[in-house]
Structure formats: C-alpha cells, structure tokens
Design an enzyme around this catalytic site. Structure first.
Site, PDB file in Angstrom:
ATOM      1  N   THR A  38       0.840  -1.196   0.000  1.00  0.00           N
ATOM      2  CA  THR A  38       0.000   0.000   0.000  1.00  0.00           C
ATOM      3  C   THR A  38       0.872   1.243   0.000  1.00  0.00           C
ATOM      4  O   THR A  38       2.092   1.158   0.054  1.00  0.00           O
ATOM      5  CB  THR A  38      -0.988  -0.034   1.192  1.00  0.00           C
ATOM      6  OG1 THR A  38      -2.007   0.941   0.995  1.00  0.00           O
ATOM      7  CG2 THR A  38      -0.296   0.225   2.524  1.00  0.00           C
ATOM      8  N   ASN A  39       0.222   2.405  -0.092  1.00  0.00           N
ATOM      9  CA  ASN A  39       0.919   3.679   0.003  1.00  0.00           C
ATOM     10  C   ASN A  39       0.708   4.263   1.390  1.00  0.00           C
ATOM     11  O   ASN A  39      -0.275   3.943   2.049  1.00  0.00           O
ATOM     12  CB  ASN A  39       0.353   4.661  -1.023  1.00  0.00           C
ATOM     13  CG  ASN A  39       0.915   4.451  -2.398  1.00  0.00           C
ATOM     14  OD1 ASN A  39       2.101   4.211  -2.566  1.00  0.00           O
ATOM     15  ND2 ASN A  39       0.064   4.534  -3.388  1.00  0.00           N
ATOM     16  N   ASP A  40       1.587   5.160   1.780  1.00  0.00           N
ATOM     17  CA  ASP A  40       1.467   5.822   3.062  1.00  0.00           C
ATOM     18  C   ASP A  40       0.411   6.918   2.924  1.00  0.00           C
ATOM     19  O   ASP A  40       0.651   7.942   2.299  1.00  0.00           O
ATOM     20  CB  ASP A  40       2.831   6.429   3.416  1.00  0.00           C
ATOM     21  CG  ASP A  40       2.937   6.773   4.873  1.00  0.00           C
ATOM     22  OD1 ASP A  40       1.957   6.554   5.618  1.00  0.00           O
ATOM     23  OD2 ASP A  40       4.011   7.253   5.277  1.00  0.00           O
ATOM     24  N   VAL A  61      -3.010   5.993  -4.902  1.00  0.00           N
ATOM     25  CA  VAL A  61      -3.231   4.782  -5.691  1.00  0.00           C
ATOM     26  C   VAL A  61      -1.925   4.003  -5.833  1.00  0.00           C
ATOM     27  O   VAL A  61      -0.892   4.593  -6.161  1.00  0.00           O
ATOM     28  CB  VAL A  61      -3.778   5.160  -7.093  1.00  0.00           C
ATOM     29  CG1 VAL A  61      -4.096   3.912  -7.904  1.00  0.00           C
ATOM     30  CG2 VAL A  61      -5.018   6.051  -6.978  1.00  0.00           C
TER      31      VAL A  61
END
Ligand code: CTP
Ligand code: CA
Length: 228
Positions: A33-35, A101
């Site tokens: 995932t992204n932060d 995203v």
C-alpha cells in the site's frame, strides 16, 4: 430547526471524491500500500458536502469516520477503485482523485501464505503496473466535467505537477512537497500548490487539512461558477 444553507456554485453538483491508499494483495496475510491516512480526501468530501454538493466518497481502507451526508463506496484494490470511479463518473459533474493509488500490483495473486524456505535468503516479487485511473477518465471526460488530481512529490514540485496536469487532462492539480515538514501524509496539516492550466500557481500556507480543503474547494467552486 433546520439550518438553511445558502446556495453556492456547488449546490446540487454531483461530486465523486476518492480517498485512502489502495491495497494490492500479495498473499492472504500481506499487501502493498501507500502511506496515506485519507484525511485530505475526507476533509475535501466534508467541505463539498457542506457547500451543497451531492458527494460520493469512494474510499480505500482508512481509520476515519464517513462525513455526515456523504455516500460511501468502500473499495480495496486499485482495480476496484478504477471500476467504481468509471461507473460513478458517468453521472458526475466533478471528480476529485485524492486517493493514494498503488502504481504496481503483484503479477500473480496466490491464495496460500508465501513461506520462508531454508535454502533461499532472497525472494523477488514481480509487480505489474495498475490502471492509471485519471488517464482512463481523461478519455471519456466531457467539456462539462471537471477533474481534480493530487500529486505528492519529493523534488521538482512544479515541473512534475505541471506535467501531470497536462498528461491527465486535469482542470486542477493539488501538489504537495512531501519532503517538507508538516506536509502531506498522515499529519493533520498540509501545504499545497494549486495548479490550473490557465492560471498562475496558488501556494497556500501551512494549515490544517480542514483549511486547505476549504481553499481547494474555493478554487473548484470558482471554476464551476466560471464555466456556468
Ligand atoms: N492516479 C490515478 N491512477 C493511478 C495512479 C495515480 O488516477 N494508477 C491519480 C492519483 O490519485 C492522483 C494523480 O493520479 O490524483 C497523481 O498521482 P501520482 O501518484 O502523484 O502520479 P503518478 O501518475 O502515479 O506518477 P508517479 O507516482 O510516478 O509520480
Ligand atoms: Ca503514483
């Protein structure tokens, strides 16, 4: 008593806001995932709703409470988000892509946990690019629809962001330099530069995400008013 809300350029406008960081499954116990806390997107959804817009919030997982009066569409992966956005955009006046995203996802999905092996100290995870949602939307966007993107950069903020504004056919791009203290992910404050194709960049002060959301929505509102 019911509080009367003054009519604004956004009253009755159908707005789709995306927020949170998409998750790409590696195996049943892991994901990429992204932060991202989702705070900026939720603050924008709140502000739009308070100005009379009909807001659909397409959200990847966050720890946040859905703002009152906003319709939530929960999603997990980038491909889920892409199809939810494409569907919602058909009847929307405005799209605000605040979601963080994932750019890449595992090339294969496995349904069993990946195990360590005694004979191998390294492992390689093959990733493939996800759909660029704003580029997909750009292909079906009409002249009556507004699209707003975000860009988190760590260097060459204006150059990188201007390129994204153009390549994704955006009406507004909210850029932040996440290498600066107090800016961007997870915190309660932000400082952004708002880019528009026909205007000089607007640089906000470091402020609460609530106040930044108001300034972003002011710009969206002004464009809606101009375009009638
Ligand atoms: N975005 C999107 N689809 C993707 C990746 C990003 O629609 N697959 C959107 C984001 O929600 C954001 C904007 O595009 O509004 C810019 O995202 P950003 O990550 O800054 O840009 P990228 O085009 O992914 O380029 P890079 O990460 O390489 O800088
Ligand atoms: Ca990206």
């Amino acid at each position: 008593s019911v509080m009367a809300t003054a009519k604004t350029p956004l009253t009755g406008k159908r707005v789709v806001v995306t927020a949170g960081g998409t998750r790409e499954r590696i195996d049943p116990v892991r994901f990429i995932t992204n932060d991202s806390s989702g705070k900026m997107g939720y603050a924008i959804a709140t502000e739009l709703q308070q100005r009379g817009a009909i807001v659909t919030l397409i959200s990847a997982p966050t720890k946040l409470t859905v703002p009152a009066g906003v319709q939530l569409v929960p999603v997990v992966s980038t491909e889920d988000l892409a199809s939810a956005v494409v569907t919602a955009f058909e009847d929307a006046d405005i799209l605000v892509m605040a979601a963080a995203v994932a750019d890449f996802k595992p090339a294969v999905s496995v349904d069993q946990k990946i195990k360590k092996t005694a004979d191998n100290d390294q492992m390689t995870l093959e990733l493939v690019k996800t759909t660029d949602i704003l580029k997909t939307v750009a292909k079906v966007k009409t002249s009556e629809q507004l699209t707003v993107g975000f860009a988190a950069e760590t260097q060459n903020l204006i150059d990188n962001a201007t390129k994204k504004l153009r390549e994704k056919h955006l009406d507004l791009l909210i850029a932040n330099d996440v290498s600066q203290p107090g800016v961007g992910f997870n915190g309660d404050t932000n400082q952004v530069t708002i880019l528009q194709p026909d205007q000089a960049p607007i640089k906000t002060k470091l402020a609460s995400k609530r106040l930044i959301a108001q300034q972003v929505v002011d710009q969206i509102s002004q464009r809606v008013q101009k375009e009638g």
